[in-house]
Design a protein around this motif. Structure first.
Motif, PDB file in Angstrom:
ATOM      1  N   LEU A  35      10.939   6.652  -6.197  1.00 47.55           N
ATOM      2  CA  LEU A  35      10.479   5.422  -5.548  1.00 47.55           C
ATOM      3  C   LEU A  35      11.651   4.562  -5.080  1.00 47.55           C
ATOM      4  O   LEU A  35      11.607   3.969  -3.997  1.00 47.55           O
ATOM      5  N   ALA A  36      12.709   4.503  -5.889  1.00 50.91           N
ATOM      6  CA  ALA A  36      13.867   3.688  -5.535  1.00 50.91           C
ATOM      7  C   ALA A  36      14.539   4.207  -4.269  1.00 50.91           C
ATOM      8  O   ALA A  36      14.931   3.422  -3.394  1.00 50.91           O
ATOM      9  N   VAL A  37      14.663   5.527  -4.133  1.00 52.10           N
ATOM     10  CA  VAL A  37      15.284   6.107  -2.937  1.00 52.10           C
ATOM     11  C   VAL A  37      14.433   5.823  -1.703  1.00 52.10           C
ATOM     12  O   VAL A  37      14.944   5.390  -0.657  1.00 52.10           O
ATOM     13  N   ILE A  38      13.131   6.035  -1.803  1.00 54.60           N
ATOM     14  CA  ILE A  38      12.241   5.812  -0.654  1.00 54.60           C
ATOM     15  C   ILE A  38      12.231   4.338  -0.258  1.00 54.60           C
ATOM     16  O   ILE A  38      12.284   3.996   0.926  1.00 54.60           O
ATOM     17  N   ALA A  39      12.158   3.450  -1.252  1.00 54.55           N
ATOM     18  CA  ALA A  39      12.140   2.009  -0.972  1.00 54.55           C
ATOM     19  C   ALA A  39      13.443   1.573  -0.302  1.00 54.55           C
ATOM     20  O   ALA A  39      13.433   0.741   0.615  1.00 54.55           O
ATOM     21  N   SER A  40      14.554   2.120  -0.732  1.00 55.48           N
ATOM     22  CA  SER A  40      15.844   1.762  -0.137  1.00 55.48           C
ATOM     23  C   SER A  40      15.913   2.186   1.324  1.00 55.48           C
ATOM     24  O   SER A  40      16.376   1.431   2.189  1.00 55.48           O
ATOM     25  N   LEU A  41      15.451   3.392   1.623  1.00 55.24           N
ATOM     26  CA  LEU A  41      15.450   3.872   2.999  1.00 55.24           C
ATOM     27  C   LEU A  41      14.540   3.018   3.877  1.00 55.24           C
ATOM     28  O   LEU A  41      14.889   2.684   5.027  1.00 55.24           O
ATOM     29  N   ALA A  42      13.378   2.637   3.348  1.00 53.84           N
ATOM     30  CA  ALA A  42      12.440   1.804   4.117  1.00 53.84           C
ATOM     31  C   ALA A  42      13.040   0.430   4.405  1.00 53.84           C
ATOM     32  O   ALA A  42      12.877  -0.109   5.510  1.00 53.84           O
ATOM     33  N   ILE A 100       0.828  -1.203   0.000  1.00 54.58           N
ATOM     34  CA  ILE A 100       0.000   0.000   0.000  1.00 54.58           C
ATOM     35  C   ILE A 100       0.863   1.255   0.000  1.00 54.58           C
ATOM     36  O   ILE A 100       0.615   2.206  -0.755  1.00 54.58           O
ATOM     37  N   ILE A 101       1.901   1.261   0.846  1.00 50.45           N
ATOM     38  CA  ILE A 101       2.799   2.415   0.868  1.00 50.45           C
ATOM     39  C   ILE A 101       3.446   2.609  -0.497  1.00 50.45           C
ATOM     40  O   ILE A 101       3.495   3.728  -1.033  1.00 50.45           O
ATOM     41  N   GLY A 102       3.928   1.505  -1.069  1.00 49.20           N
ATOM     42  CA  GLY A 102       4.573   1.593  -2.370  1.00 49.20           C
ATOM     43  C   GLY A 102       3.643   2.085  -3.464  1.00 49.20           C
ATOM     44  O   GLY A 102       4.025   2.930  -4.291  1.00 49.20           O
ATOM     45  N   PHE A 103       2.401   1.596  -3.456  1.00 52.22           N
ATOM     46  CA  PHE A 103       1.480   1.968  -4.535  1.00 52.22           C
ATOM     47  C   PHE A 103       0.855   3.346  -4.323  1.00 52.22           C
ATOM     48  O   PHE A 103       0.500   4.021  -5.294  1.00 52.22           O
ATOM     49  N   ILE A 104       0.698   3.768  -3.062  1.00 48.26           N
ATOM     50  CA  ILE A 104       0.264   5.149  -2.813  1.00 48.26           C
ATOM     51  C   ILE A 104       1.310   6.110  -3.352  1.00 48.26           C
ATOM     52  O   ILE A 104       0.995   7.105  -4.017  1.00 48.26           O
ATOM     53  N   LEU A 105       2.561   5.820  -3.064  1.00 52.78           N
ATOM     54  CA  LEU A 105       3.636   6.647  -3.613  1.00 52.78           C
ATOM     55  C   LEU A 105       3.638   6.605  -5.140  1.00 52.78           C
ATOM     56  O   LEU A 105       3.927   7.604  -5.794  1.00 52.78           O
ATOM     57  N   GLY A 106       3.286   5.425  -5.700  1.00 53.22           N
ATOM     58  CA  GLY A 106       3.266   5.288  -7.149  1.00 53.22           C
ATOM     59  C   GLY A 106       2.194   6.129  -7.822  1.00 53.22           C
ATOM     60  O   GLY A 106       2.345   6.506  -8.989  1.00 53.22           O
ATOM     61  N   THR A 107       1.108   6.431  -7.113  1.00 56.37           N
ATOM     62  CA  THR A 107       0.042   7.253  -7.696  1.00 56.37           C
ATOM     63  C   THR A 107       0.351   8.744  -7.629  1.00 56.37           C
ATOM     64  O   THR A 107      -0.317   9.543  -8.282  1.00 56.37           O
ATOM     65  N   MET A 108       1.354   9.121  -6.835  1.00 56.52           N
ATOM     66  CA  MET A 108       1.716  10.530  -6.676  1.00 56.52           C
ATOM     67  C   MET A 108       2.729  10.949  -7.738  1.00 56.52           C
ATOM     68  O   MET A 108       3.469  10.120  -8.263  1.00 56.52           O
ATOM     69  N   ASN A 109       2.740  12.229  -8.019  1.00 59.75           N
ATOM     70  CA  ASN A 109       3.769  12.781  -8.916  1.00 59.75           C
ATOM     71  C   ASN A 109       4.982  13.127  -8.052  1.00 59.75           C
ATOM     72  O   ASN A 109       5.189  14.261  -7.639  1.00 59.75           O
ATOM     73  N   LEU A 110       5.784  12.112  -7.766  1.00 58.09           N
ATOM     74  CA  LEU A 110       6.864  12.254  -6.791  1.00 58.09           C
ATOM     75  C   LEU A 110       7.935  13.274  -7.191  1.00 58.09           C
ATOM     76  O   LEU A 110       8.447  13.992  -6.318  1.00 58.09           O
ATOM     77  N   PRO A 111       8.328  13.380  -8.473  1.00 58.33           N
ATOM     78  CA  PRO A 111       9.329  14.403  -8.816  1.00 58.33           C
ATOM     79  C   PRO A 111       8.860  15.820  -8.474  1.00 58.33           C
ATOM     80  O   PRO A 111       9.679  16.693  -8.189  1.00 58.33           O
ATOM     81  N   LYS A 112       7.555  16.011  -8.493  1.00 63.06           N
ATOM     82  CA  LYS A 112       7.019  17.333  -8.144  1.00 63.06           C
ATOM     83  C   LYS A 112       6.958  17.518  -6.633  1.00 63.06           C
ATOM     84  O   LYS A 112       7.197  18.616  -6.116  1.00 63.06           O
ATOM     85  N   VAL A 113       6.636  16.426  -5.901  1.00 63.40           N
ATOM     86  CA  VAL A 113       6.533  16.492  -4.444  1.00 63.40           C
ATOM     87  C   VAL A 113       7.899  16.458  -3.785  1.00 63.40           C
ATOM     88  O   VAL A 113       8.174  17.201  -2.830  1.00 63.40           O
ATOM     89  N   PHE A 114       8.778  15.565  -4.279  1.00 67.46           N
ATOM     90  CA  PHE A 114      10.128  15.407  -3.711  1.00 67.46           C
ATOM     91  C   PHE A 114      11.171  15.583  -4.809  1.00 67.46           C
ATOM     92  O   PHE A 114      11.853  14.620  -5.192  1.00 67.46           O
ATOM     93  N   PRO A 115      11.345  16.790  -5.316  1.00 67.33           N
ATOM     94  CA  PRO A 115      12.281  16.985  -6.437  1.00 67.33           C
ATOM     95  C   PRO A 115      13.726  16.650  -6.077  1.00 67.33           C
ATOM     96  O   PRO A 115      14.535  16.329  -6.961  1.00 67.33           O
ATOM     97  N   PHE A 116      14.073  16.706  -4.776  1.00 67.53           N
ATOM     98  CA  PHE A 116      15.447  16.426  -4.359  1.00 67.53           C
ATOM     99  C   PHE A 116      15.785  14.937  -4.406  1.00 67.53           C
ATOM    100  O   PHE A 116      16.956  14.558  -4.269  1.00 67.53           O
TER     101      PHE A 116
END
Length: 596
Positions: free
Chosen positions: A257-264, A232-248
């Motif tokens: 997604l790869a950075v967030i998944a690695s940290l988790a 659920i966490i992975g797919f919620i993140l997948g529905t978001m426009n992450l480059p716009k939310v977390f451009p860094f």
């Protein structure tokens, strides 16, 4: 050192005299039996008790097993599975679209995904055997969990940044960039899947090792729930426009997604390894007495074949069921995003004004990214369905084993609905969902169908692992009895063999998919591409066979009678009452031990 060994030897002799150790131990069939933290030694002297007497401790469980674990303990024990699932959801939600965006054909792409099944066939059995015989002071499983997590993180990050890495190295050689990027991506997919397999195999054995038999279903249910949460966490993140939310974090969805998944993954593995302590195998009686020798890869596969031949009838039947079930699960995991995304893409194209100018290359890429995000919604609903099912199933399914003091009646519980029966129903649901593709024409309909698949997937994450873990514990309780000596009881070996039965059908499914793509697939974006649809339909046939096989899995009371018959008793001489709320009736179980 010599005095300590002398004291140990003296204690062993005293304890043997106290227990009246015999060459053959009576058959022990306990509903609340001991756990499975380590293989039973040749005599019934448990090393934990031996060490406790040397250290002057008296508060040790005399049943030679794990004590009842708290909810917090089980949560931390299974946390690694949830963290791993975020990485896994990132791969199978974005992996296929990413490979196709590199210019790979569907035929080649399906061959790349053989990496996952090969991990199960080649890596996970080896990891299981290596961890079983590991003498690391940090435990048998945790070193493999940490090492696998490190390579998972590295490969996931390199895969998501492969375009930039190759462009930076081969910027002057434009013609070679595409081919080199594809090559690097394929290598990283294999490293990623092999690393995930390492974490998966060691984490599953980690769970089996550290909880008693009456909590195996609970622990595996927690693993399934955390898997659902990770999805659920992975797919919620997948529905978001992450480059716009977390451009860094990166300029593409996959990079973020790869950075967030690695940290988790790092966080979950770190917490599990810090707070769950394993026995030191260097002082474990059984492991210390085993000869340590170098093994070749061929030795590992010989042991895998030997492990298959030594499976108990119950575990072998579960593995056979898994074989046919996974012929269908593989396409569901890797082609769902593409299936729903292509429907969305075609719906958008058909909705455009015919007089509009053709889409530019950048507009097409953005449309495909939007299609992938839309497909992530279907995976999110699928994960929510799976999570709800994982939360509800333990409440409505009659437990196989229950501790008399811990069993809590549930008004929701359905007495006739055992875990094997529920698993059988899930195979039927899967087959019907796959066949429903004959009538699905829109992205919304496809999303509903994918959401329904969360029910069989919830069972896939729980049922086979719980059933196998229960039988491992059952065999370990009785391993010193001649009737059980022929059965394999090492958790690492059995879980590795189980992964062979899970992985081989995926290899066959991937090869079959490649053939179907060769004849039916069309270039990306063209209409009437029914290749994935036909793969789904054919995968439903395996689920039908799995449903039939799962009807033959035995319940605990059937196994109890079978065990007594092995020991020279018939069901007419002695019977065990079985209550769907609490398992075998304690008084009857105690009487059966006295008779035997």
């Amino acid at each position: 050192m010599v005095s300590e060994e002398h004291e140990r030897t003296t204690l062993v002799n005293e304890m043997r005299e106290e227990n009246g150790t015999k060459q053959s131990t009576p058959l022990h069939r306990s509903a609340v039996g001991s756990g499975v933290s380590s293989p039973a030694p040749a005599d019934p002297i448990d090393d934990q008790i031996l060490r406790s007497r040397i250290e002057g401790e008296d508060n040790v469980d005399e049943n030679f097993g794990n004590p009842t674990r708290s909810t917090l303990y089980i949560f931390l024990l299974t946390l690694a599975i949830g963290g791993l699932q975020i990485s896994w959801s990132t791969e199978f939600s974005n992996g296929t679209p990413f490979l196709l965006s590199l210019g790979m054909s569907k035929t080649v792409m399906s061959l790349v995904w053989i990496a996952g099944p090969l991990s199960g066939v080649l890596v996970q059995p080896v990891v299981g055997m290596l961890s079983d015989s590991s003498m690391s002071p940090f435990g048998r499983r945790r070193p493999f969990m940490v090492g696998g997590a490190a390579f998972t993180t590295l490969s996931l990050l390199v895969l998501s940044w492969s375009k930039d890495i190759v462009a930076g190295v081969l910027g002057k050689f434009v013609d070679a960039v595409t081919g080199a990027t594809q090559f690097l991506a394929v290598i990283m997919v294999y490293v990623l899947d092999f690393s995930v397999g390492t974490v998966q195999a060691s984490s599953r054995a980690f769970i089996v090792d550290n909880v008693p038999i009456h909590q195996q279903q609970v622990a595996n249910a927690w693993a399934a729930v955390l898997t659902g949460v990770g999805n659920i966490i992975g797919f919620i993140l997948g529905t978001m426009n992450l480059p716009k939310v977390f451009p860094f974090l990166g300029n593409t969805q996959f990079k973020c997604l790869a950075v967030i998944a690695s940290l988790a993954l790092i966080l979950s593995i770190g917490l599990a390894c810090k707070y769950i302590k394993e026995k030191d195998p260097r002082v474990d009686v059984y492991l210390r007495e085993q000869p340590i020798r170098r093994r070749s890869i061929l030795d590992f596969f010989r042991q895998t074949v030997r492990g298959i031949s030594r499976l108990s009838p119950q575990v072998r039947l579960i593995c056979d069921t898994e074989f046919f079930a996974w012929t269908g699960y593989f396409p569901m995991l890797f082609y769902t995003t593409t299936y729903v995304g292509e429907m969305y893409y075609q719906e958008v194209i058909h909705a455009r004004d015919p007089s509009s100018p053709p889409l530019t290359s950048d507009e097409i890429d953005k449309l495909w990214e939007a299609a992938t995000r839309y497909a992530s919604w279907s995976l999110l609903f699928y994960s929510l369905t799976s999570l709800i099912a994982n939360l509800m199933l333990p409440l409505i399914i009659a437990p196989s084993y229950a501790h008399p003091e811990l069993a809590k009646p549930s008004r929701l519980r359905i007495k006739w609905l055992t875990l094997p029966r529920s698993w059988m129903i899930s195979h039927v649901v899967f087959a019907l969902a796959m066949l429903s593709t004959f009538f699905i024409n829109t992205g919304r309909q496809a999303t509903i169908m994918i959401a329904v698949l969360g029910i069989p997937w919830a069972h896939a994450l729980w049922a086979p692992f719980a059933l196998i873990a229960e039988d491992i514990a059952r065999i370990k309780e009785n391993v010193r009895h001649p009737n059980f000596e022929r059965f394999e009881h090492e958790a690492g070996i059995i879980m590795g063999v189980h992964n062979v039965f899970v992985s081989l059908p995926q290899v066959f499914s991937s090869l079959a998919s490649s053939i179907i793509f060769k004849f039916l697939a069309k270039p990306r974006g063209e209409e009437d591409d029914n290749s994935i649809v036909w793969i789904f339909r054919l995968s439903g046939l395996g689920a039908i066979v799995a449903a039939y096989l799962s009807t033959k899995i035995k319940t605990p009371d059937q196994l109890t009678v079978e065990d007594m018959m092995f020991d020279g008793l018939s069901s007419e001489e002695e019977s065990i009452d079985y209550d769907a709320e609490t398992g075998p009736v304690e008084g009857q179980v105690r009487m059966s031990r006295e008779v035997m």
